[in-house]
Design a protein around this motif. Sequence first.
Motif, PDB file in Angstrom:
ATOM      1  N   SER A 196     -51.483  71.556  33.820  1.00 12.02           N
ATOM      2  CA  SER A 196     -52.634  70.697  34.086  1.00 12.02           C
ATOM      3  C   SER A 196     -53.914  71.482  33.829  1.00 12.02           C
ATOM      4  CB  SER A 196     -52.602  70.190  35.532  1.00 12.02           C
ATOM      5  OG  SER A 196     -52.686  71.278  36.429  1.00 12.02           O
ATOM      6  N   GLY A 197     -55.036  70.788  33.815  1.00 14.78           N
ATOM      7  CA  GLY A 197     -56.341  71.420  33.684  1.00 14.78           C
ATOM      8  C   GLY A 197     -56.470  72.274  32.432  1.00 14.78           C
ATOM      9  N   GLU A 198     -57.072  73.454  32.605  1.00 13.97           N
ATOM     10  CA  GLU A 198     -57.320  74.355  31.467  1.00 13.97           C
ATOM     11  C   GLU A 198     -56.023  74.870  30.848  1.00 13.97           C
ATOM     12  OE1 GLU A 198     -59.834  75.065  29.497  1.00 13.97           O
ATOM     13  OE2 GLU A 198     -61.104  73.785  30.710  1.00 13.97           O
ATOM     14  N   SER A 199     -54.962  74.996  31.642  1.00 14.22           N
ATOM     15  CA  SER A 199     -53.687  75.461  31.080  1.00 14.22           C
ATOM     16  C   SER A 199     -53.181  74.467  30.046  1.00 14.22           C
ATOM     17  CB  SER A 199     -52.643  75.649  32.182  1.00 14.22           C
ATOM     18  OG  SER A 199     -53.041  76.644  33.078  1.00 14.22           O
ATOM     19  N   LEU A 200     -53.274  73.192  30.347  1.00 15.00           N
ATOM     20  CA  LEU A 200     -52.847  72.156  29.408  1.00 15.00           C
ATOM     21  C   LEU A 200     -53.765  72.122  28.188  1.00 15.00           C
ATOM     22  CD1 LEU A 200     -50.952  69.858  28.672  1.00 15.00           C
ATOM     23  CD2 LEU A 200     -52.378  68.328  30.052  1.00 15.00           C
ATOM     24  N   LYS A 201     -55.072  72.247  28.417  1.00 13.76           N
ATOM     25  CA  LYS A 201     -56.023  72.275  27.295  1.00 13.76           C
ATOM     26  C   LYS A 201     -55.746  73.478  26.390  1.00 13.76           C
ATOM     27  CE  LYS A 201     -59.813  70.044  29.766  1.00 13.76           C
ATOM     28  NZ  LYS A 201     -61.167  70.257  30.317  1.00 13.76           N
ATOM     29  N   TYR A 209     -52.859  75.042  26.025  1.00 15.40           N
ATOM     30  CA  TYR A 209     -51.610  74.762  25.310  1.00 15.40           C
ATOM     31  C   TYR A 209     -51.881  73.850  24.107  1.00 15.40           C
ATOM     32  CZ  TYR A 209     -47.176  72.734  24.015  1.00 15.40           C
ATOM     33  OH  TYR A 209     -46.096  72.305  23.287  1.00 15.40           O
ATOM     34  N   ARG A 210     -52.576  72.758  24.349  1.00 20.73           N
ATOM     35  CA  ARG A 210     -52.852  71.798  23.272  1.00 20.73           C
ATOM     36  C   ARG A 210     -53.666  72.424  22.139  1.00 20.73           C
ATOM     37  NH1 ARG A 210     -54.295  66.636  27.100  1.00 20.73           N
ATOM     38  NH2 ARG A 210     -52.154  66.001  27.510  1.00 20.73           N
ATOM     39  N   ALA A 211     -54.612  73.278  22.514  1.00 20.58           N
ATOM     40  CA  ALA A 211     -55.451  73.928  21.502  1.00 20.58           C
ATOM     41  C   ALA A 211     -54.681  74.970  20.702  1.00 20.58           C
ATOM     42  CB  ALA A 211     -56.659  74.578  22.169  1.00 20.58           C
ATOM     43  N   GLY A 212     -53.684  75.605  21.315  1.00 25.84           N
ATOM     44  CA  GLY A 212     -53.022  76.728  20.672  1.00 25.84           C
ATOM     45  C   GLY A 212     -51.645  76.504  20.101  1.00 25.84           C
ATOM     46  N   VAL A 213     -50.954  75.463  20.509  1.00 27.34           N
ATOM     47  CA  VAL A 213     -49.568  75.302  20.074  1.00 27.34           C
ATOM     48  C   VAL A 213     -49.452  75.124  18.564  1.00 27.34           C
ATOM     49  CG1 VAL A 213     -49.367  72.801  20.426  1.00 27.34           C
ATOM     50  CG2 VAL A 213     -47.348  74.274  20.673  1.00 27.34           C
ATOM     51  N   GLY A 214     -50.391  74.450  17.962  1.00 28.59           N
ATOM     52  CA  GLY A 214     -50.372  74.302  16.499  1.00 28.59           C
ATOM     53  C   GLY A 214     -50.554  75.628  15.798  1.00 28.59           C
ATOM     54  N   MET A 215     -51.390  76.482  16.381  1.00 23.67           N
ATOM     55  CA  MET A 215     -51.599  77.814  15.811  1.00 23.67           C
ATOM     56  C   MET A 215     -50.314  78.626  15.880  1.00 23.67           C
ATOM     57  SD  MET A 215     -55.348  78.766  17.391  1.00 23.67           S
ATOM     58  CE  MET A 215     -55.339  80.408  16.657  1.00 23.67           C
ATOM     59  N   VAL A 216     -49.594  78.505  16.994  1.00 26.18           N
ATOM     60  CA  VAL A 216     -48.338  79.239  17.157  1.00 26.18           C
ATOM     61  C   VAL A 216     -47.301  78.728  16.159  1.00 26.18           C
ATOM     62  CG1 VAL A 216     -46.442  79.749  18.752  1.00 26.18           C
ATOM     63  CG2 VAL A 216     -48.808  79.833  19.564  1.00 26.18           C
ATOM     64  N   GLU A 217     -47.251  77.431  15.957  1.00 28.28           N
ATOM     65  CA  GLU A 217     -46.332  76.864  14.964  1.00 28.28           C
ATOM     66  C   GLU A 217     -46.641  77.394  13.567  1.00 28.28           C
ATOM     67  OE1 GLU A 217     -44.670  72.552  16.028  1.00 28.28           O
ATOM     68  OE2 GLU A 217     -46.841  72.596  15.761  1.00 28.28           O
ATOM     69  N   ALA A 218     -47.906  77.667  13.303  1.00 29.33           N
ATOM     70  CA  ALA A 218     -48.329  78.163  11.989  1.00 29.33           C
ATOM     71  C   ALA A 218     -48.290  79.696  11.926  1.00 29.33           C
ATOM     72  CB  ALA A 218     -49.724  77.659  11.676  1.00 29.33           C
ATOM     73  N   SER A 219     -47.505  80.297  12.810  1.00 33.17           N
ATOM     74  CA  SER A 219     -47.247  81.737  12.820  1.00 33.17           C
ATOM     75  C   SER A 219     -48.368  82.601  13.389  1.00 33.17           C
ATOM     76  CB  SER A 219     -46.854  82.237  11.434  1.00 33.17           C
ATOM     77  OG  SER A 219     -45.666  81.600  11.023  1.00 33.17           O
ATOM     78  N   SER A 220     -49.305  82.025  14.131  1.00 32.04           N
ATOM     79  CA  SER A 220     -50.263  82.846  14.859  1.00 32.04           C
ATOM     80  C   SER A 220     -49.542  83.456  16.061  1.00 32.04           C
ATOM     81  CB  SER A 220     -51.430  82.004  15.376  1.00 32.04           C
ATOM     82  OG  SER A 220     -52.229  81.569  14.313  1.00 32.04           O
ATOM     83  N   THR A 221     -50.058  84.559  16.542  1.00 35.28           N
ATOM     84  CA  THR A 221     -49.471  85.162  17.742  1.00 35.28           C
ATOM     85  C   THR A 221     -49.936  84.395  18.969  1.00 35.28           C
ATOM     86  OG1 THR A 221     -51.323  86.671  18.118  1.00 35.28           O
ATOM     87  CG2 THR A 221     -49.529  87.454  16.667  1.00 35.28           C
ATOM     88  N   LEU A 222     -49.239  84.605  20.073  1.00 33.44           N
ATOM     89  CA  LEU A 222     -49.663  84.002  21.330  1.00 33.44           C
ATOM     90  C   LEU A 222     -51.066  84.481  21.695  1.00 33.44           C
ATOM     91  CD1 LEU A 222     -46.384  84.236  23.417  1.00 33.44           C
ATOM     92  CD2 LEU A 222     -47.423  82.179  22.480  1.00 33.44           C
ATOM     93  N   GLU A 223     -51.323  85.742  21.459  1.00 35.85           N
ATOM     94  CA  GLU A 223     -52.644  86.293  21.752  1.00 35.85           C
ATOM     95  C   GLU A 223     -53.732  85.544  20.997  1.00 35.85           C
ATOM     96  OE1 GLU A 223     -55.248  90.391  21.321  1.00 35.85           O
ATOM     97  OE2 GLU A 223     -53.190  90.367  20.626  1.00 35.85           O
TER      98      GLU A 223
END
Length: 92
Positions: free
Chosen positions: A33-38, A40-54
């Motif tokens: 919820s809150g910023e954690s969900l935001k 996740y939504r902002a970063g999950v596409g980056m992770v799928e495209a081979s960006s690091t979690l960092e």
Amino acid sequence: MLRTVTVLAALLALPTAALADRAEADACAKNLSGESLKTYRAGVGMVEASSTLEQAVRAHLEPLYNAGKITEAEGRKIGEEAAKCMRLVHRK
């Protein structure tokens, strides 16, 4: 904050050659919820495209931290929660 994100990424990093499982990551994110969900939504596409979690976590949280909207401790907690779900995109 940068040091915190680097440590977070080192703890949660998984190889990007693993099989993708976005459905499992999205199911995990339903508990966020809150910023954690935001974050996740902002970063999950980056992770799928081979960006690091960092990279994915930092891209969303660093501007918030720099603007004084979150503290380092809040950023660490938010980043850890979001990264736990993001890392499921790449599972062995």
